[in-house]
Design a protein around this motif. Structure first.
Motif, mmCIF file in Angstrom:
data_model
loop_
_atom_site.group_PDB
_atom_site.id
_atom_site.type_symbol
_atom_site.label_atom_id
_atom_site.label_comp_id
_atom_site.label_asym_id
_atom_site.label_seq_id
_atom_site.Cartn_x
_atom_site.Cartn_y
_atom_site.Cartn_z
ATOM 1 N N MET A 36 0.838 -1.197 0.000
ATOM 2 C CA MET A 36 0.000 0.000 0.000
ATOM 3 C C MET A 36 0.875 1.251 0.000
ATOM 4 S SD MET A 36 -3.132 -1.042 -0.075
ATOM 5 C CE MET A 36 -4.136 0.340 0.447
ATOM 6 N N TYR A 37 0.337 2.314 -0.618
ATOM 7 C CA TYR A 37 1.043 3.577 -0.692
ATOM 8 C C TYR A 37 0.210 4.683 -0.035
ATOM 9 C CZ TYR A 37 3.647 0.988 -4.236
ATOM 10 O OH TYR A 37 4.382 0.037 -4.899
ATOM 11 N N PHE A 38 0.863 5.791 0.218
ATOM 12 C CA PHE A 38 0.219 6.964 0.782
ATOM 13 C C PHE A 38 0.428 8.127 -0.175
ATOM 14 C CE2 PHE A 38 2.007 4.226 3.988
ATOM 15 C CZ PHE A 38 1.011 4.067 4.931
ATOM 16 N N ILE A 39 -0.491 9.082 -0.141
ATOM 17 C CA ILE A 39 -0.310 10.300 -0.928
ATOM 18 C C ILE A 39 -0.305 11.494 0.012
ATOM 19 C CG2 ILE A 39 -1.358 11.851 -2.628
ATOM 20 C CD1 ILE A 39 -2.321 9.433 -4.166
ATOM 21 N N GLY A 40 0.687 12.359 -0.172
ATOM 22 C CA GLY A 40 0.754 13.600 0.576
ATOM 23 C C GLY A 40 0.601 14.770 -0.376
ATOM 24 N N VAL A 41 -0.204 15.746 0.026
ATOM 25 C CA VAL A 41 -0.457 16.927 -0.804
ATOM 26 C C VAL A 41 -0.161 18.170 0.020
ATOM 27 C CG1 VAL A 41 -2.141 18.167 -2.217
ATOM 28 C CG2 VAL A 41 -2.272 15.663 -2.044
ATOM 29 N N ASP A 42 0.733 19.002 -0.490
ATOM 30 C CA ASP A 42 1.137 20.232 0.195
ATOM 31 C C ASP A 42 0.580 21.414 -0.596
ATOM 32 O OD1 ASP A 42 2.351 22.081 1.812
ATOM 33 O OD2 ASP A 42 4.402 21.621 1.204
ATOM 34 N N ILE A 43 -0.418 22.078 -0.024
ATOM 35 C CA ILE A 43 -1.115 23.171 -0.712
ATOM 36 C C ILE A 43 -0.486 24.499 -0.317
ATOM 37 C CG2 ILE A 43 -3.333 24.315 -1.088
ATOM 38 C CD1 ILE A 43 -4.679 21.684 -0.182
ATOM 39 N N GLY A 44 0.005 25.234 -1.308
ATOM 40 C CA GLY A 44 0.603 26.536 -1.049
ATOM 41 C C GLY A 44 -0.113 27.639 -1.797
ATOM 42 N N GLY A 45 0.300 28.859 -1.540
ATOM 43 C CA GLY A 45 -0.352 30.011 -2.158
ATOM 44 C C GLY A 45 -0.085 30.139 -3.640
ATOM 45 N N THR A 46 1.000 29.528 -4.130
ATOM 46 C CA THR A 46 1.324 29.608 -5.553
ATOM 47 C C THR A 46 1.283 28.267 -6.247
ATOM 48 O OG1 THR A 46 3.700 29.439 -5.070
ATOM 49 C CG2 THR A 46 2.770 31.652 -5.228
ATOM 50 N N GLY A 47 1.456 27.176 -5.496
ATOM 51 C CA GLY A 47 1.453 25.862 -6.126
ATOM 52 C C GLY A 47 1.021 24.762 -5.183
ATOM 53 N N VAL A 48 0.638 23.643 -5.769
ATOM 54 C CA VAL A 48 0.252 22.445 -5.015
ATOM 55 C C VAL A 48 1.216 21.332 -5.390
ATOM 56 C CG1 VAL A 48 -1.558 20.771 -4.515
ATOM 57 C CG2 VAL A 48 -2.174 23.138 -5.066
ATOM 58 N N GLN A 49 1.861 20.738 -4.379
ATOM 59 C CA GLN A 49 2.797 19.638 -4.590
ATOM 60 C C GLN A 49 2.148 18.355 -4.074
ATOM 61 O OE1 GLN A 49 5.966 20.485 -5.783
ATOM 62 N NE2 GLN A 49 5.529 22.675 -5.704
ATOM 63 N N ALA A 50 2.207 17.300 -4.875
ATOM 64 C CA ALA A 50 1.651 16.018 -4.452
ATOM 65 C C ALA A 50 2.679 14.919 -4.697
ATOM 66 C CB ALA A 50 0.365 15.713 -5.207
ATOM 67 N N GLY A 51 2.693 13.927 -3.812
ATOM 68 C CA GLY A 51 3.630 12.831 -3.980
ATOM 69 C C GLY A 51 3.057 11.515 -3.502
ATOM 70 N N ILE A 52 3.452 10.438 -4.166
ATOM 71 C CA ILE A 52 3.136 9.087 -3.716
ATOM 72 C C ILE A 52 4.302 8.616 -2.862
ATOM 73 C CG2 ILE A 52 2.748 6.694 -4.416
ATOM 74 C CD1 ILE A 52 1.431 7.761 -6.955
ATOM 75 N N VAL A 53 3.994 8.216 -1.634
ATOM 76 C CA VAL A 53 5.013 7.917 -0.637
ATOM 77 C C VAL A 53 4.865 6.466 -0.187
ATOM 78 C CG1 VAL A 53 5.986 8.632 1.588
ATOM 79 C CG2 VAL A 53 4.854 10.320 0.123
ATOM 80 N N ASP A 54 5.997 5.769 -0.049
ATOM 81 C CA ASP A 54 5.912 4.396 0.451
ATOM 82 C C ASP A 54 6.062 4.378 1.966
ATOM 83 O OD1 ASP A 54 8.623 4.604 1.070
ATOM 84 O OD2 ASP A 54 9.306 3.346 -0.587
ATOM 85 N N GLU A 55 6.024 3.183 2.539
ATOM 86 C CA GLU A 55 6.013 3.054 3.993
ATOM 87 C C GLU A 55 7.323 3.491 4.637
ATOM 88 O OE1 GLU A 55 4.759 -0.863 5.040
ATOM 89 O OE2 GLU A 55 2.680 -0.523 4.425
ATOM 90 N N SER A 56 8.385 3.576 3.843
ATOM 91 C CA SER A 56 9.671 4.014 4.382
ATOM 92 C C SER A 56 9.811 5.533 4.393
ATOM 93 C CB SER A 56 10.818 3.415 3.561
ATOM 94 O OG SER A 56 10.907 4.040 2.288
ATOM 95 N N GLY A 57 8.795 6.235 3.856
ATOM 96 C CA GLY A 57 8.845 7.688 3.795
ATOM 97 C C GLY A 57 9.494 8.233 2.543
ATOM 98 N N SER A 58 9.784 7.371 1.578
ATOM 99 C CA SER A 58 10.385 7.815 0.318
ATOM 100 C C SER A 58 9.301 8.290 -0.641
ATOM 101 C CB SER A 58 11.173 6.680 -0.330
ATOM 102 O OG SER A 58 12.248 6.268 0.484
ATOM 103 N N ILE A 59 9.534 9.430 -1.273
ATOM 104 C CA ILE A 59 8.606 9.920 -2.304
ATOM 105 C C ILE A 59 8.968 9.237 -3.618
ATOM 106 C CG2 ILE A 59 7.749 11.930 -3.539
ATOM 107 C CD1 ILE A 59 8.519 13.647 -1.143
ATOM 108 N N LEU A 60 8.081 8.374 -4.085
ATOM 109 C CA LEU A 60 8.353 7.591 -5.292
ATOM 110 C C LEU A 60 8.033 8.374 -6.561
ATOM 111 C CD1 LEU A 60 6.829 4.180 -4.116
ATOM 112 C CD2 LEU A 60 9.197 4.996 -3.874
ATOM 113 N N PHE A 61 6.932 9.073 -6.534
ATOM 114 C CA PHE A 61 6.486 9.852 -7.700
ATOM 115 C C PHE A 61 5.929 11.174 -7.198
ATOM 116 C CE2 PHE A 61 5.433 5.311 -8.295
ATOM 117 C CZ PHE A 61 6.356 4.989 -9.289
ATOM 118 N N ARG A 62 6.061 12.200 -8.007
ATOM 119 C CA ARG A 62 5.526 13.500 -7.600
ATOM 120 C C ARG A 62 4.971 14.247 -8.802
ATOM 121 N NH1 ARG A 62 9.447 16.393 -4.230
ATOM 122 N NH2 ARG A 62 10.548 14.449 -3.850
#
Length: 312
Positions: free
Chosen positions: A1-27
């Motif tokens: 299973m994977y997790f997705i983190g989304v960081d919403i900012g005033g100029t841009g939105v960053q999203a990443g697929i993260v594995d259980e080790s905390g590594s961002i695999l795709f963004r």
């Protein structure tokens, strides 16, 4: 299973697929179209997340949860007011549930999720009580207790940048006077250097700024500090004294295992950390006892994505 983190900012939105080790695999990222309104921004975020999943040959069934960091606090009703995004009491949590009905969704203040990222996989890993100060244009922060983000009874906790620690010569953007943000942000450093130069003190900072006070930035002040510039020394020593005051209060209150410093100002970590423990020890109650390790964050901009991914 994977997790997705989304960081919403005033100029841009960053999203990443993260594995259980905390590594961002795709963004993937998109622009925050502030003028388009709340629903349109949420639609853009929905598209961003779904494209991120599809482009990497995954499905929503592969995603355990999606977490979001937002530059505001979220009250216990799930409502968000954020001037930078043009939102006023929008039902952020319900909007997320409407767009992602088949997966668990979580949301928290962006500084808090950055602190969670550092607590899970960065400078505060494996610590029971961890506090992070993010020193940038303003001052944010997060408190992590036993691996969980602490935000208080009404969602307003961890606003450590708005702890009042003294009287200042200008008010905070929040309307109060004396907030930590007005002493220890990049903005505060710039304002104080400008003030001293306007009062007639000679400084090489103005040369670095091409003789324009408005060009001064925090990096110039730190660079001048390294060359023993009088204005820079006074400005940065003042900054460090108030940062130590804030941290000593936090230590007296929470007695954390670690305090981490992040944000753009932390790039000058060699200067900030030099002697900071001695300044803190002068102000804590139990001066002969061990206290929190003072460190600098090490996940950088990824902390927001990683921390958001592990909200629960």
């Amino acid at each position: 299973m994977y997790f997705i983190g989304v960081d919403i900012g005033g100029t841009g939105v960053q999203a990443g697929i993260v594995d259980e080790s905390g590594s961002i695999l795709f963004r993937k990222e998109c622009t925050t179209n502030v003028n388009s309104g709340f629903e349109s921004i949420m639609d853009d975020i929905n598209t961003l997340v779904r494209e991120l999943i599809k482009e990497n040959n995954l499905s929503m069934d592969d995603i355990k949860s999606i977490g979001f960091g937002v530059p505001s606090f979220i009250n216990k009703k799930g409502l968000v007011t954020c001037v930078n995004l043009g939102w006023h009491e929008v039902d952020f949590i319900q909007a997320l549930k409407n767009r992602f009905p088949d997966v668990s969704v979580y949301a928290e203040n962006d500084a808090t999720v950055a602190a969670l990222g550092e607590a899970k996989f960065g400078s505060m890993k494996d610590k029971n009580i961890a506090v992070m100060y993010t020193l940038g244009t303003g001052v944010g922060g997060g408190i992590i207790i036993n691996g969980k983000a602490f935000t208080g009874a009404n969602g307003m906790g961890s606003e450590i940048g708005h702890t009042v620690i003294g009287e200042n010569y200008f008010d905070c953007n929040c309307g109060n006077n004396g907030c930590l943000e007005t002493f220890c942000s990049a903005t505060a450093i710039i304002k104080h250097a400008q003030k001293l130069i306007e009062e007639g003190k000679n400084s090489k900072i103005i040369e670095l700024a091409e003789n324009n006070l408005q060009n001064i930035n925090a990096k110039m002040v730190f660079d001048a500090y390294r060359e023993n510039d009088v204005v820079a020394l006074e400005t940065i020593n003042r900054f460090k004294s108030y940062l130590a005051k804030a941290m000593s209060g936090m230590i007296n209150t929470l007695d954390p295992d670690v305090i981490s410093i992040g944000g753009g100002v932390s790039r000058a970590s060699d200067i900030i950390l030099d002697g900071i423990e001695d300044l803190i020890r002068q102000q804590i109650l139990y001066k002969k006892e061990d206290f929190a390790d003072i460190v600098c964050a090490n996940l950088g901009a990824d902390a927001g994505i990683i921390g958001a991914a592990f909200l629960n």
